[in-house]
Design a protein around this motif. Structure first.
Motif, PDB file in Angstrom:
ATOM      1  N   LEU A 197       4.915 -36.064 -11.899  1.00 39.11           N
ATOM      2  CA  LEU A 197       4.048 -36.594 -13.202  1.00 39.11           C
ATOM      3  C   LEU A 197       4.820 -37.861 -13.521  1.00 39.11           C
ATOM      4  CD1 LEU A 197       2.764 -34.091 -15.658  1.00 39.11           C
ATOM      5  CD2 LEU A 197       1.355 -35.680 -14.102  1.00 39.11           C
ATOM      6  N   TYR A 198       6.006 -37.817 -13.720  1.00 42.09           N
ATOM      7  CA  TYR A 198       6.683 -38.875 -14.322  1.00 42.09           C
ATOM      8  C   TYR A 198       6.931 -39.837 -12.936  1.00 42.09           C
ATOM      9  CZ  TYR A 198       8.197 -36.430 -18.671  1.00 42.09           C
ATOM     10  OH  TYR A 198       8.351 -35.903 -19.768  1.00 42.09           O
ATOM     11  N   GLN A 199       7.210 -39.698 -11.880  1.00 40.64           N
ATOM     12  CA  GLN A 199       7.619 -40.421 -10.659  1.00 40.64           C
ATOM     13  C   GLN A 199       6.316 -41.435 -10.237  1.00 40.64           C
ATOM     14  OE1 GLN A 199       9.723 -38.291  -7.665  1.00 40.64           O
ATOM     15  NE2 GLN A 199      11.658 -38.109  -8.661  1.00 40.64           N
ATOM     16  N   GLN A 200       5.111 -40.544 -10.209  1.00 39.15           N
ATOM     17  CA  GLN A 200       3.961 -41.039  -9.849  1.00 39.15           C
ATOM     18  C   GLN A 200       3.094 -41.868 -10.697  1.00 39.15           C
ATOM     19  OE1 GLN A 200       1.573 -39.197  -6.868  1.00 39.15           O
ATOM     20  NE2 GLN A 200       3.141 -37.485  -6.320  1.00 39.15           N
ATOM     21  N   LEU A 201       3.454 -41.536 -12.078  1.00 34.40           N
ATOM     22  CA  LEU A 201       2.604 -42.272 -12.878  1.00 34.40           C
ATOM     23  C   LEU A 201       3.172 -43.075 -13.847  1.00 34.40           C
ATOM     24  CD1 LEU A 201       0.249 -39.145 -14.073  1.00 34.40           C
ATOM     25  CD2 LEU A 201      -0.414 -41.142 -12.911  1.00 34.40           C
ATOM     26  N   HIS A 202       4.468 -43.218 -13.811  1.00 39.01           N
ATOM     27  CA  HIS A 202       5.320 -43.872 -14.537  1.00 39.01           C
ATOM     28  C   HIS A 202       4.981 -44.189 -15.910  1.00 39.01           C
ATOM     29  CE1 HIS A 202       7.269 -44.541 -10.633  1.00 39.01           C
ATOM     30  NE2 HIS A 202       6.207 -44.899  -9.965  1.00 39.01           N
ATOM     31  N   ALA A 203       4.774 -45.562 -16.224  1.00 41.03           N
ATOM     32  CA  ALA A 203       4.585 -46.005 -17.558  1.00 41.03           C
ATOM     33  C   ALA A 203       2.985 -45.770 -18.211  1.00 41.03           C
ATOM     34  CB  ALA A 203       4.703 -47.485 -18.066  1.00 41.03           C
ATOM     35  N   ILE A 240      -6.440 -40.244 -16.122  1.00 40.77           N
ATOM     36  CA  ILE A 240      -5.231 -41.086 -15.411  1.00 40.77           C
ATOM     37  C   ILE A 240      -4.477 -39.828 -14.477  1.00 40.77           C
ATOM     38  CG2 ILE A 240      -2.853 -41.883 -15.603  1.00 40.77           C
ATOM     39  CD1 ILE A 240      -3.831 -43.172 -18.531  1.00 40.77           C
ATOM     40  N   VAL A 241      -4.201 -38.866 -15.016  1.00 35.75           N
ATOM     41  CA  VAL A 241      -3.611 -37.682 -14.233  1.00 35.75           C
ATOM     42  C   VAL A 241      -4.375 -37.338 -13.086  1.00 35.75           C
ATOM     43  CG1 VAL A 241      -2.834 -35.429 -14.093  1.00 35.75           C
ATOM     44  CG2 VAL A 241      -2.126 -36.822 -16.201  1.00 35.75           C
ATOM     45  N   LEU A 242      -5.871 -37.248 -13.264  1.00 32.97           N
ATOM     46  CA  LEU A 242      -6.605 -36.970 -12.363  1.00 32.97           C
ATOM     47  C   LEU A 242      -6.919 -37.872 -11.155  1.00 32.97           C
ATOM     48  CD1 LEU A 242      -9.583 -35.127 -14.349  1.00 32.97           C
ATOM     49  CD2 LEU A 242      -7.985 -33.831 -12.707  1.00 32.97           C
ATOM     50  N   GLY A 243      -6.982 -39.339 -11.617  1.00 31.49           N
ATOM     51  CA  GLY A 243      -7.181 -40.404 -10.641  1.00 31.49           C
ATOM     52  C   GLY A 243      -8.581 -40.536 -10.211  1.00 31.49           C
ATOM     53  N   LYS A 244      -9.013 -41.263  -9.555  1.00 31.19           N
ATOM     54  CA  LYS A 244     -10.300 -41.627  -9.028  1.00 31.19           C
ATOM     55  C   LYS A 244     -10.631 -40.664  -7.972  1.00 31.19           C
ATOM     56  CE  LYS A 244     -13.179 -45.302  -7.371  1.00 31.19           C
ATOM     57  NZ  LYS A 244     -13.411 -46.661  -6.981  1.00 31.19           N
ATOM     58  N   GLY A 245     -11.810 -39.769  -8.290  1.00 29.42           N
ATOM     59  CA  GLY A 245     -12.065 -38.720  -7.404  1.00 29.42           C
ATOM     60  C   GLY A 245     -11.117 -37.701  -7.095  1.00 29.42           C
ATOM     61  N   GLY A 246     -10.226 -37.451  -8.230  1.00 29.68           N
ATOM     62  CA  GLY A 246      -9.270 -36.259  -7.999  1.00 29.68           C
ATOM     63  C   GLY A 246      -8.110 -36.667  -7.278  1.00 29.68           C
ATOM     64  N   ALA A 247      -7.927 -37.872  -6.728  1.00 29.00           N
ATOM     65  CA  ALA A 247      -6.702 -38.551  -5.799  1.00 29.00           C
ATOM     66  C   ALA A 247      -5.609 -38.316  -6.169  1.00 29.00           C
ATOM     67  CB  ALA A 247      -7.128 -39.719  -5.371  1.00 29.00           C
ATOM     68  N   ARG A 248      -5.480 -38.679  -7.422  1.00 24.44           N
ATOM     69  CA  ARG A 248      -3.978 -38.932  -7.985  1.00 24.44           C
ATOM     70  C   ARG A 248      -3.489 -37.270  -8.325  1.00 24.44           C
ATOM     71  NH1 ARG A 248      -0.039 -41.951  -7.634  1.00 24.44           N
ATOM     72  NH2 ARG A 248      -1.245 -43.781  -8.647  1.00 24.44           N
ATOM     73  N   ILE A 249      -4.170 -36.296  -8.829  1.00 22.10           N
ATOM     74  CA  ILE A 249      -3.695 -35.025  -9.007  1.00 22.10           C
ATOM     75  C   ILE A 249      -3.330 -34.346  -7.581  1.00 22.10           C
ATOM     76  CG2 ILE A 249      -5.806 -33.808  -9.036  1.00 22.10           C
ATOM     77  CD1 ILE A 249      -4.373 -32.229 -11.432  1.00 22.10           C
ATOM     78  N   LYS A 250      -4.114 -34.549  -6.411  1.00 20.18           N
ATOM     79  CA  LYS A 250      -3.912 -34.307  -5.191  1.00 20.18           C
ATOM     80  C   LYS A 250      -2.589 -34.653  -4.629  1.00 20.18           C
ATOM     81  CE  LYS A 250      -8.602 -33.764  -3.596  1.00 20.18           C
ATOM     82  NZ  LYS A 250      -9.786 -34.314  -2.987  1.00 20.18           N
ATOM     83  N   GLN A 251      -2.140 -35.811  -4.888  1.00 17.00           N
ATOM     84  CA  GLN A 251      -0.901 -36.653  -4.537  1.00 17.00           C
ATOM     85  C   GLN A 251      -0.003 -35.827  -5.311  1.00 17.00           C
ATOM     86  OE1 GLN A 251      -1.592 -40.713  -5.486  1.00 17.00           O
ATOM     87  NE2 GLN A 251      -1.969 -41.187  -3.316  1.00 17.00           N
ATOM     88  N   ILE A 252      -0.043 -35.663  -6.580  1.00 17.80           N
ATOM     89  CA  ILE A 252       0.952 -34.970  -7.535  1.00 17.80           C
ATOM     90  C   ILE A 252       1.268 -33.564  -6.887  1.00 17.80           C
ATOM     91  CG2 ILE A 252       1.520 -34.038  -9.713  1.00 17.80           C
ATOM     92  CD1 ILE A 252       0.070 -36.369 -10.857  1.00 17.80           C
ATOM     93  N   GLY A 253       0.274 -32.786  -6.656  1.00 15.56           N
ATOM     94  CA  GLY A 253       0.222 -31.297  -6.017  1.00 15.56           C
ATOM     95  C   GLY A 253       0.991 -31.378  -4.835  1.00 15.56           C
ATOM     96  N   ALA A 254       0.443 -32.180  -3.884  1.00 14.46           N
ATOM     97  CA  ALA A 254       1.160 -32.084  -2.574  1.00 14.46           C
ATOM     98  C   ALA A 254       2.543 -32.393  -2.759  1.00 14.46           C
ATOM     99  CB  ALA A 254       0.540 -33.412  -1.579  1.00 14.46           C
ATOM    100  N   ALA A 255       3.089 -33.551  -3.367  1.00 14.43           N
ATOM    101  CA  ALA A 255       4.443 -33.716  -3.674  1.00 14.43           C
ATOM    102  C   ALA A 255       5.437 -32.489  -4.246  1.00 14.43           C
ATOM    103  CB  ALA A 255       4.482 -35.144  -4.247  1.00 14.43           C
ATOM    104  N   ALA A 256       4.727 -31.995  -5.229  1.00 19.09           N
ATOM    105  CA  ALA A 256       5.434 -30.941  -5.922  1.00 19.09           C
ATOM    106  C   ALA A 256       5.515 -29.821  -5.150  1.00 19.09           C
ATOM    107  CB  ALA A 256       4.547 -30.589  -7.217  1.00 19.09           C
ATOM    108  N   ARG A 257       4.366 -29.340  -4.394  1.00 19.23           N
ATOM    109  CA  ARG A 257       4.532 -28.324  -3.257  1.00 19.23           C
ATOM    110  C   ARG A 257       5.584 -28.246  -2.390  1.00 19.23           C
ATOM    111  NH1 ARG A 257      -0.268 -29.186  -1.573  1.00 19.23           N
ATOM    112  NH2 ARG A 257      -1.406 -28.176  -3.260  1.00 19.23           N
TER     113      ARG A 257
END
Length: 296
Positions: A197-203, A240-257
């Motif tokens: 979350l911190y790394q991908q969303l920064h400020a 913000i966490v979800l991102g457009k069409g859920g794209a951001r949370i998918k990226q967060i989930g993939a990296a964390a996984r």
């Protein structure tokens, strides 16, 4: 003859305490972020040098607490120093002396534990500045020794590890040789997601977010299924966490996984969803979940 002791690693936010603990252990046990106050709870990393086990308590950065969560974190930081055989004050040499460090020195002065000073990020600091800072800090607290390191680059880490090992008391090891942290897999999973979350969303995402592990399930095939809630304070933060069409949370989930699969040594199925909970900082059960004591 074996040795085993506790080193409390304290300092201001962003001094590089978690990076230092990871470097001393020799692998990742604490999450790292450029965002201040990333570490929220006491986390123990287990480092081994020869016949010595060094229990490194990575504490939250000590700062001026304003909210309940802040107060709980600062209590955890000083609590982590209780009964330590040694306190290591980590100072960001590149930032230098500050009022925050002065306040910490005043508290340390009154403590009976042995104390060492670790100047971090020396690769980013002029030698003259380092010498001046060393004198300044040692004038205020009688440190047993001063060590200069770069936790990121690795400079001085071997010498520091040896010095810490030599200061540990005789006694049996408290953890098996292959255990590098006291964090449970469940707690580790929450920390890894929070790091992403911190790394991908920064400020973009304010400090007010938390991860709650709802379910941690071992599967018959050896894999693990983890269901987590990302708690935020406002609907705008959820977007913000979800991102457009859920794209951001998918990226967060993939990296964390991917990170968790490496750390746990098995396949991980990670399910994330975002919940708006304006008063999550007042939820006692969540404090237990993230390893903090409730403070009034």
């Amino acid at each position: 003859m074996t040795r085993c002791g506790v080193v409390a690693v304290v300092g201001a936010p962003n001094a590089g305490k978690s990076t230092l603990v990871n470097a001393l252990v020799g692998q990742k046990v604490a999450i790292v972020s450029a965002k201040p106050q990333t570490t929220r709870t006491r986390l123990m990393g287990v480092a081994i040098h020869g016949d010595t086990q060094i229990l490194l308590v990575d504490t939250p950065g000590i700062f001026d607490p304003r909210r309940r969560l802040d107060r709980a974190m600062v209590a955890a930081a000083w609590g982590g120093a209780q009964d330590a055989d040694l306190i290591a004050l980590v100072v960001d040499a590149a930032t230098g002396f500050s009022k925050r460090i002065e306040a910490m020195l005043d508290t340390l002065k009154g403590r009976s534990e042995a104390k060492v000073l670790v100047l971090n990020k020396v690769d980013l600091t002029e030698k003259e500045t380092l010498l001046t800072l060393t004198v300044q800090l040692n004038e205020r607290v009688p440190f047993e020794a001063t060590y200069m390191v770069s936790a990121t680059g690795g400079d001085g880490i071997t010498d520091l590890k040896l010095a810490l090992a030599e200061r540990m008391p005789e006694g049996p090891w408290l953890f098996p040789e292959d255990q590098v942290s006291d964090a449970t897999d469940r707690m580790l999973a929450a920390e890894v997601t929070r790091e992403q979350l911190y790394q991908q969303l920064h400020a973009e995402l304010p400090y007010a977010s938390a991860i709650e592990t709802e379910k941690y399930e071992e599967r018959r095939d050896g894999s693990v299924a983890i269901h987590q809630q990302i708690l935020v304070a406002r609907p705008t933060q959820r977007a913000i966490v979800l991102g457009k069409g859920g794209a951001r949370i998918k990226q967060i989930g993939a990296a964390a996984r991917e990170e968790l699969s490496k750390l746990l040594g098995r396949k991980v199925h990670l399910f994330l969803h975002v919940k708006v909970k304006p008063d999550w900082e007042e939820d006692r059960s969540l404090y237990r979940e993230i390893g903090l004591d409730w403070v009034e």
